[in-house]
Design an enzyme around this catalytic site. Sequence first.
Site, PDB file in Angstrom:
ATOM      1  N   HIS A 254     -10.656  -5.585   8.832  1.00  0.00           N
ATOM      2  CA  HIS A 254      -9.668  -7.098   7.613  1.00  0.00           C
ATOM      3  C   HIS A 254      -9.485  -8.250   8.797  1.00  0.00           C
ATOM      4  O   HIS A 254      -8.564  -8.760   8.674  1.00  0.00           O
ATOM      5  CB  HIS A 254      -8.175  -6.201   7.641  1.00  0.00           C
ATOM      6  CG  HIS A 254      -8.670  -5.332   6.492  1.00  0.00           C
ATOM      7  ND1 HIS A 254      -9.258  -5.266   5.622  1.00  0.00           N
ATOM      8  CD2 HIS A 254      -7.597  -3.502   7.116  1.00  0.00           C
ATOM      9  CE1 HIS A 254      -8.984  -3.828   5.175  1.00  0.00           C
ATOM     10  NE2 HIS A 254      -8.400  -3.430   5.504  1.00  0.00           N
TER      11      HIS A 254
ATOM     12  N   ASP B  53       0.671  -0.452   0.006  1.00  0.00           N
ATOM     13  CA  ASP B  53       0.307   0.378   0.109  1.00  0.00           C
ATOM     14  C   ASP B  53       0.669   1.176   0.495  1.00  0.00           C
ATOM     15  O   ASP B  53       1.169   2.096   1.432  1.00  0.00           O
ATOM     16  CB  ASP B  53      -0.789   0.031   1.453  1.00  0.00           C
ATOM     17  CG  ASP B  53      -2.144  -1.198   0.681  1.00  0.00           C
ATOM     18  OD1 ASP B  53      -2.539  -1.680  -0.136  1.00  0.00           O
ATOM     19  OD2 ASP B  53      -3.276  -0.865   2.042  1.00  0.00           O
TER      20      ASP B  53
END
Length: 479
Positions: free
Chosen positions: A329, A196
């Site tokens: 998550h 990311d």
Amino acid sequence: MAVSFAKLVPLFQIMLYLTLLLILNNGTARITSRFIRTEWPSADIPLHNKVFDIPKGHNAPQQVRITQGDYDGKAVIISWVTPNELGSNRVQYGKLEKKYDSSAEGTVTNYTFYKYKSGYIHHCLVDDLEYDTKYYYKIGDGDSSREFWFQTPPKIHPDAPYTFGIIGDLGQTYNSLSTLKHYMQSGGQSVLFLGDLSYADRYEYNDVGIRWDSWGRFIEQSAAYQPWIWSAGNHEIEFMPNMGEVIPFKSYLHRIATPYTASKSTNPLWYAIRRASAHIIVLSSYSPYVKYTPQWWWLREELKKVDREKTPWLIVLMHVPLYSSNVVHYMEGESMRAVFESWFVHSRVDFIFAGHVHAYERSYRISNIHYNFTSGDRYPVPDKSAPVYLTVGDGGNQEGLAGRFLDPQPNYSAFREASYGHSTLEIKNRTHAFYHWNRNDDGNKVTTDSVVFHNQYWSNNLRRRKLKKNHLKPRVEVR
């Protein structure tokens, strides 16, 4: 006999320290930090900010960064972008500043994303370098050329000291800038990046490419001078059919170079390198990894090549955590855990670093390799052969922090906190490494979680040698 209070105080402090050490070693001192600070806004820094400044000069190289270029650290890949025209594809380099007695020619590529057209992206392999040497390099043409430097790592050796920085989910906010500045003061020699990168996929149309460019200029202050070892995350997928963009990792694969062929990988998204006393394996959480897939076959062979006599520290990088007690998550890494965890335990991996969850967490050494649907233990158990799992997804991106943890804190979780920051891993020798997680506390670098780790291979190996010397048999642990 009377004992003064002043003499009792140091004794009490020693007893308290030993008690805490005993608790920590037995894995019962679980900590959930309640620290909350007033954070900067999670919005991206405006494009006119000086951290995104375009270098002066016509077609001047920008977005300069380096990564390791081979398996053993004697090469670098230097990447940069020329925005207007192709320009020179050559890197000049040498051991003396402004005296470049060697050169290398690179390759060039570009791509389109929606209606955005990238600049010319250069990747140049500079190899046959000497270990532990400072090199200066120059890229670009005439008055628009730019000069930088880098330091090669020490020779592969079990006692070679080296300091890695660990950053994940960085983005380009003011919190991102705080993390980057603090890392640059840490003494880290190379960054292990956990995926990311730019968060450009949170934009649409031409702004996606524009925010990749701004991020490249943003990290140049560090990445042009030391290798960043890359792994990809979900924000690099950029699957945007509404814009006609359906090729996964398109921007990432054009912009980010990795030395994947050096480790006989068939894909830039997973690969391995050796650096100083560490063997580093990079996995792709968003590429097929189940049995018989290319990534599965490659990892099976790569683990066979690990030589702990030469590189005792075995480190795995990925994006999605295999263990996390954050609500965000939660258990997304369960399928990869089911496939690879037994390999990691049997290989005695030291650390598995992941990002994805925008918080920090460190586990104890635990495993769940005996679990199945019909029998076996349902919960992770202490396992001295298992890795420590570290989530460092707190770089500073615009999505903000993941502040909700499971309550109560699971037994496998040692420390967790939802704050921005980065980590450093200071490898001292074949047996010991110092690990720190550094919180960005209102502009100050604050070391919040510090641990001394023993190497998984050598601590056990030295114990066995000692037992052999004393003609004793090691105790067999049934796990």
